[in-house]
Structures are given as C-alpha cells and as structure tokens.
Design a protein around this motif. Structure first.
Motif, mmCIF file in Angstrom:
data_model
loop_
_atom_site.group_PDB
_atom_site.id
_atom_site.type_symbol
_atom_site.label_atom_id
_atom_site.label_comp_id
_atom_site.label_asym_id
_atom_site.label_seq_id
_atom_site.Cartn_x
_atom_site.Cartn_y
_atom_site.Cartn_z
ATOM 1 N N THR A 171 0.828 -1.207 0.000
ATOM 2 C CA THR A 171 0.000 0.000 0.000
ATOM 3 C C THR A 171 0.862 1.257 0.000
ATOM 4 O OG1 THR A 171 -0.142 -0.059 2.417
ATOM 5 C CG2 THR A 171 -1.911 -1.141 1.185
ATOM 6 N N SER A 172 2.173 1.094 0.033
ATOM 7 C CA SER A 172 3.100 2.229 0.086
ATOM 8 C C SER A 172 3.411 2.839 -1.269
ATOM 9 C CB SER A 172 4.418 1.804 0.740
ATOM 10 O OG SER A 172 4.202 1.351 2.043
ATOM 11 N N GLY A 173 2.870 2.306 -2.346
ATOM 12 C CA GLY A 173 3.164 2.825 -3.672
ATOM 13 C C GLY A 173 2.480 4.153 -3.941
ATOM 14 N N THR A 174 2.651 4.649 -5.155
ATOM 15 C CA THR A 174 2.007 5.881 -5.610
ATOM 16 C C THR A 174 1.324 5.600 -6.938
ATOM 17 O OG1 THR A 174 3.925 6.648 -6.881
ATOM 18 C CG2 THR A 174 3.851 7.248 -4.535
ATOM 19 N N ASP A 175 0.809 6.640 -7.592
ATOM 20 C CA ASP A 175 0.171 6.450 -8.897
ATOM 21 C C ASP A 175 1.151 5.905 -9.930
ATOM 22 O OD1 ASP A 175 -2.246 7.335 -7.949
ATOM 23 O OD2 ASP A 175 -1.989 9.381 -8.695
ATOM 24 N N ASN A 176 2.425 6.294 -9.826
ATOM 25 C CA ASN A 176 3.431 5.880 -10.807
ATOM 26 C C ASN A 176 4.418 4.847 -10.291
ATOM 27 O OD1 ASN A 176 2.619 7.505 -13.014
ATOM 28 N ND2 ASN A 176 3.558 9.271 -12.051
ATOM 29 N N LEU A 177 4.263 4.395 -9.073
ATOM 30 C CA LEU A 177 5.201 3.438 -8.489
ATOM 31 C C LEU A 177 4.431 2.339 -7.770
ATOM 32 C CD1 LEU A 177 8.100 2.553 -7.690
ATOM 33 C CD2 LEU A 177 7.831 3.983 -5.658
ATOM 34 N N TYR A 205 8.054 1.010 -12.213
ATOM 35 C CA TYR A 205 7.966 2.448 -12.469
ATOM 36 C C TYR A 205 7.938 2.640 -13.984
ATOM 37 C CZ TYR A 205 9.206 7.386 -11.533
ATOM 38 O OH TYR A 205 9.207 8.751 -11.420
#
Length: 73
Positions: A32-38, A51
C-alpha cells in the motif's frame, strides 16, 4: 561498511499490464506504500518497484530508447 539492498526498480513500458502480470500471473501482493506511478512488492526484506520506463529515463537523464527486440511490458 556493510552494503544492503532495499529496493530494485524496474522501468516498465506499461505499468498497468506489468501490475496485472505480477498480481494475477505470479499472485504477488502489492504494498500500500506505492504511488500512482510506483508499484511496490515486498519480497521478504527487499522491495521490487515497478515504475514507468519513460519517467525512469527522465529521472536518470537518459534517453528512453530500448532495443527494438525488447518489447516486454
């Protein structure tokens, strides 16, 4: 000094298609630590990061020009 590897980041052509491969094909659970691009996958002490290749090339200030025969995800 002790070396330690925490994350391996792969630049991928299609983030959604790559995510589908790891989640549905390999049955890996993303963090759950990702982002929109990662997207991050915990792997028992290290993380695999996915990425977008274009953004990774921009971050590294290199051209995004893979060989023609390298058309994976």
């Amino acid at each position: 000094m002790r070396q330690k590897l925490n994350i391996i980041t792969l630049g991928v052509k299609d983030l959604e298609k790559s995510l589908e491969f790891y989640e549905k094909g390999l049955k890996w659970e993303k963090s759950t630590s990702g982002t929109d691009n990662l997207v991050l996958f915990p792997l028992g002490g290290i993380f695999l990061g996915l990425y977008p290749r274009k953004l990774l090339a921009e971050d590294a200030t290199v051209a995004d020009d893979p060989p023609d025969n390298l058309d994976l995800f």
